[in-house]
Each structure stands twice: as C-alpha cells, then as structure tokens.
Design an enzyme around this catalytic site. Structure first.
Site, PDB file in Angstrom:
ATOM      1  N   THR A  25       0.779  -1.253   0.000  1.00 30.64           N
ATOM      2  CA  THR A  25       0.000   0.000   0.000  1.00 30.64           C
ATOM      3  C   THR A  25       0.804   1.294   0.000  1.00 30.64           C
ATOM      4  OG1 THR A  25      -0.150   0.165   2.410  1.00 30.64           O
ATOM      5  CG2 THR A  25      -1.837  -1.176   1.299  1.00 30.64           C
ATOM      6  N   GLY A  54      13.658 -10.413   8.128  1.00 30.42           N
ATOM      7  CA  GLY A  54      14.238 -10.981   9.332  1.00 30.42           C
ATOM      8  C   GLY A  54      14.826  -9.956  10.291  1.00 30.42           C
ATOM      9  N   GLU A  88       4.571  -4.766  15.279  1.00 23.86           N
ATOM     10  CA  GLU A  88       3.942  -3.456  15.449  1.00 23.86           C
ATOM     11  C   GLU A  88       2.517  -3.615  15.963  1.00 23.86           C
ATOM     12  OE1 GLU A  88       5.939  -1.051  11.705  1.00 23.86           O
ATOM     13  OE2 GLU A  88       3.775  -1.002  11.935  1.00 23.86           O
TER      14      GLU A  88
END
Length: 162
Positions: A25, A54, A88
């Site tokens: 996005t 990673g 997150e």
C-alpha cells in the site's frame, strides 16, 4: 484510568501512527492517506525506512507507537506475512489495552472475518511464521484476532497511483 489517560495524552508525541505493509500500500492508499493527514496538520509517524527480511524492529519504532494517540492499521493481504508488521500490531494492541490508545483498522481489499479468524492469505502467513517464530505466533494471532473485532473501514475497489 483517568490519571493514566491524562498522563498518556501528555506523553503523546504523534497524533497518528500508521502501520502498513509497504509493498502492498505504500505507493497508493497509504501514500494518499498520509498526504491527507499531513495536509490537515496532523502529526503522523510514518516509517520511511524499509526493514530487511528478518530484521528486528527498531526500538525507536516501538517507542513511536507508544507515543501516539491513535494508530491506524492498514490490513492488506500481505500484512501478516511481515514479522515487523505483526510486532507493530502486537505493540499497538498492547497500547490500546494499557493506555486506551485509539486503534482504527482499515481492511484494505481483505475480508474483516479473515482477519478475525486468520483465514484467507493470513492463514498461510501464520503457518509460515510458526516455523521460524513459534513463540511469537500466538501473541501475533491474538493481536490479529483482537483488531479484527474492531469497527473500521472496509476498503474494496481500486485506487490508482495518481
């Protein structure tokens, strides 16, 4: 709760933290949303750097989540394929519970029930993460199911890059 909420407002550095899968996005929906927020004078934390596969999340990024009043999470088809996005999200949902941070999900070309139930493209992503990060997967799945329960925007259709 009132004292923790007022101290949270004092600590908030950003009005909005944007969480998104860059490959999905960054150059369309998220870019337009970022511009609209900034054009309206809203202080937005937008991670310009791309993490290598990673690579662990920068502690400053996790601190930025805690220092935001609102998190907008753009859940796209490959969001769960990113360990950093899931980390997150887990932090965002922790801030929602601990500091009453407002969390606004945007279901971008994905079915909200697939988010809640870890279906569709998300099922495969979580199955792959179990191999490499088994200890983290349950925490990530819980955060994913939790955000899938929230009311948000369901975006379907096509956005041009212009």
């Amino acid at each position: 709760m009132a004292s923790s909420s007022s101290s949270f407002r004092q600590l908030a550095k950003y009005q909005v933290f944007l969480s998104f899968r860059g490959e999905d996005t960054r150059h369309n929906f998220t870019g337009h949303l970022l511009k609209a927020l900034k054009d309206n004078g809203i202080a937005v934390f937008f991670d310009e750097e791309r993490l290598e596969k990673g690579e662990e999340l920068n502690p400053a990024l996790l601190k930025a989540i805690s220092a935001s009043k609102i998190s907008i999470v753009i859940l796209s088809k490959d969001y769960a394929s990113s360990k950093s996005c899931l980390t997150e999200l887990a932090k965002i949902m922790e801030c929602k519970r601990a500091m009453a941070q407002i969390v606004l999900p945007i279901f971008y070309h994905v079915d909200p029930s697939d988010v809640r139930k870890h279906g569709g493209s998300f099922k495969e992503s979580f199955e792959e993460h179990v191999i490499n990060k088994p200890d983290e997967v349950e925490r990530w799945k819980a955060a994913f199911a939790e955000i899938g329960q929230l009311k948000g925007w369901h975006i379907v259709g096509h956005f041009s890059d212009r």
